[in-house]
Design a protein around this motif. Structure first.
Motif, mmCIF file in Angstrom:
data_model
loop_
_atom_site.group_PDB
_atom_site.id
_atom_site.type_symbol
_atom_site.label_atom_id
_atom_site.label_comp_id
_atom_site.label_asym_id
_atom_site.label_seq_id
_atom_site.Cartn_x
_atom_site.Cartn_y
_atom_site.Cartn_z
ATOM 1 N N LYS A 12 0.856 -1.178 0.000
ATOM 2 C CA LYS A 12 0.000 0.000 0.000
ATOM 3 C C LYS A 12 0.894 1.232 0.000
ATOM 4 C CE LYS A 12 -4.579 1.166 1.482
ATOM 5 N NZ LYS A 12 -5.696 0.963 2.419
ATOM 6 N N THR A 268 -11.880 0.381 -5.175
ATOM 7 C CA THR A 268 -13.197 0.967 -5.427
ATOM 8 C C THR A 268 -14.074 0.062 -6.286
ATOM 9 O OG1 THR A 268 -12.157 2.194 -7.252
ATOM 10 C CG2 THR A 268 -12.494 3.373 -5.178
ATOM 11 N N ASP A 297 -6.354 3.056 -2.026
ATOM 12 C CA ASP A 297 -7.785 2.979 -1.761
ATOM 13 C C ASP A 297 -8.583 3.370 -2.996
ATOM 14 O OD1 ASP A 297 -7.634 2.125 0.944
ATOM 15 O OD2 ASP A 297 -7.204 4.172 1.574
ATOM 16 N N SER A 298 -8.103 4.374 -3.713
ATOM 17 C CA SER A 298 -8.784 4.903 -4.892
ATOM 18 C C SER A 298 -7.748 5.608 -5.752
ATOM 19 C CB SER A 298 -9.878 5.881 -4.470
ATOM 20 O OG SER A 298 -10.301 6.676 -5.566
ATOM 21 N N ASP A 301 -6.114 8.845 -4.712
ATOM 22 C CA ASP A 301 -4.885 8.927 -3.926
ATOM 23 C C ASP A 301 -3.723 9.478 -4.752
ATOM 24 O OD1 ASP A 301 -6.393 7.808 -1.948
ATOM 25 O OD2 ASP A 301 -5.332 5.902 -1.860
#
Length: 310
Positions: A12, A268, A297-298, A301
Motif C-alpha cells: 500500500k 473501489t 484505496d482509490s 490517492d
C-alpha cells in the motif's frame, strides 16, 4: 522501487512512493468499471487524475473487458461523466480488440456467429468483418428446424443479456466444425450491479459452450496479452514504462503481469485487499501473478501528487 524487478508485494503506497512510481512511467492503462467509474457516477477525483496525467505528458489508455458498448459510445460516456479530451483511439475494449483479432490475426474468410449486443456488432461492422447476429429472429423454432448459415468460420461470445438456448445451440452446431474458430471477448465470470445484485458475464456464457463442445475458447480481453499488443502496435508503448491500474485481480492485475507491466490495485471495485493478501500468502506459484505490486484505496490517492505540479 518503481522500475526494478517487481516483487509483487501488494504494497500500500502513498505520498512520495506514488510520485516515484508515476515519475518512472510514461504510460498509464486504466480499467474503467470500478476504477474510473461505477455505473453512471465517476469515481471521486478520477476526472482530475486523468486530466493531470495527460497534462504531464503521460500516455493514458483505457482497457475494458466490457463489450456492451462500441468505442464511440464510450467516448460519449467519458464526456457525460466530465472527462475531457478522451479520444476514441485511447479506448481499447474487448469488443474492439476481438474485431481486430478476427480481421488481422484469424483473417476470417467467412461469417462470424456473434453472441453479444451492440458493442460487439458495431465493432465487427466497423472492422468490416461479416457476421451473423446471434439474436436473428427464429421465434418458435428449435435447433432441429431452425436455419443455419452455411459459411460460419468463427464463433465469438460476448456478454449477452438476451441469451437464449437457441443461440447456444446454434453456436454448438457451428463449433462442431474443427476449423471454426472459437473466441471469447473476455473471461469475466460475473459483474456487480446495484443493491448487491450480480449478472453472469461473458466467461459464464463461454463456459457453457466449452462444456458442450469440449473446446477451449481463445480469450481476447484481459488477462490475455492481445489487448496490450494492440496498444503497443499502434502507439509503441513500452511495458517496462507502463502501469496497469485495475480493480479485479484475476483480470486487470493478471493482465499487467502477463504483459510485463507493474500493477496498481484500487479498492473501489471488485477485489479486496484481503483477497490480494490471500494470494500473497498462497503457496501456489500460479497465484503470484494475481498479486498487485501496489495498492491504493482509490485513484484519487494519486491526485495530491499530481496537483503539486500544477
Amino acid at each position: 522501487m518503481a522500475g526494478a524487478v517487481s516483487s509483487r508485494s501488494c504494497q500500500k503506497i502513498r505520498g512520495a512512493q506514488i510520485r516515484e512510481l508515476l515519475d518512472s512511467k510514461q504510460s498509464v492503462l486504466f480499467d474503467c468499471d470500478g476504477v474510473i467509474w461505477n455505473g453512471e457516477k465517476a469515481v471521486a477525483g478520477a476526472t482530475d487524475v486523468v486530466r493531470l496525467l495527460k497534462k504531464r505528458g503521460k500516455n493514458v489508455f483505457f482497457v475494458t473487458n466490457n463489450c456492451t458498448r462500441p468505442r464511440e459510445k464510450y467516448v460519449q460516456k467519458f464526456s457525460r461523466l466530465g472527462f475531457a479530451d478522451v479520444a476514441q483511439e485511447d479506448i481499447f475494449s474487448s469488443a474492439y480488440c476481438s474485431a481486430l483479432y478476427l480481421r488481422d490475426v484469424v483473417k476470417v474468410r467467412g461469417k462470424v456467429f456473434a453472441i453479444g449486443g451492440d458493442g460487439v456488432h458495431s465493432e465487427l461492422r466497423d472492422a468490416c468483418v461479416s457476421f451473423v447476429e446471434g439474436d436473428a429472429d427464429d421465434s418458435g423454432m428449435s435447433i432441429v428446424d431452425c436455419p443455419l448459415e452455411p459459411d460460419v468460420k468463427a464463433v465469438l461470445v460476448g456478454y449477452d443479456d438476451r441469451l437464449t438456448f437457441l443461440k447456444l445451440a446454434k453456436a454448438c452446431c457451428y463449433l462442431q466444425n474443427a476449423e471454426c474458430h472459437f473466441l471469447a471477448t473476455d473471461p469475466d465470470p460475473w459483474h456487480p450491479l446495484r443493491q448487491g445484485r450480480v449478472t453472469p458475464g461473458s466467461g459464464s456464457l463461454t463456459a457453457a459452450l466449452e462444456t458442450a463442445t469440449g473446446r477451449k475458447a481463445t480469450v481476447i480481453g484481459k488477462p490475455s496479452r492481445f489487448m496490450f499488443e494492440c496498444i503497443a502496435s499502434q502507439f509503441g508503448v513500452d511495458p517496462a514504462r507502463s502501469l496497469m491500474v485495475g480493480d479485479r485481480l484475476e483480470t486487470d492485475i493478471l493482465f499487467g503481469a502477463n504483459c510485463g507491466m507493474e500493477t496498481l490495485l484500487t479498492l473501489t471495485g471488485v477485489s479486496t485487499l484481503q483477497e490480494a493478501q490471500g494470494y500473497v500468502d498462497s503457496d501456489a506459484p500460479d497465484k503470484k501473478d494475481l498479486v498487485p505490486d501496489y495498492v491504493v484505496d482509490s485513484i484519487a490517492d494519486l491526485l495530491p501528487l499530481l496537483e503539486e505540479d500544477e
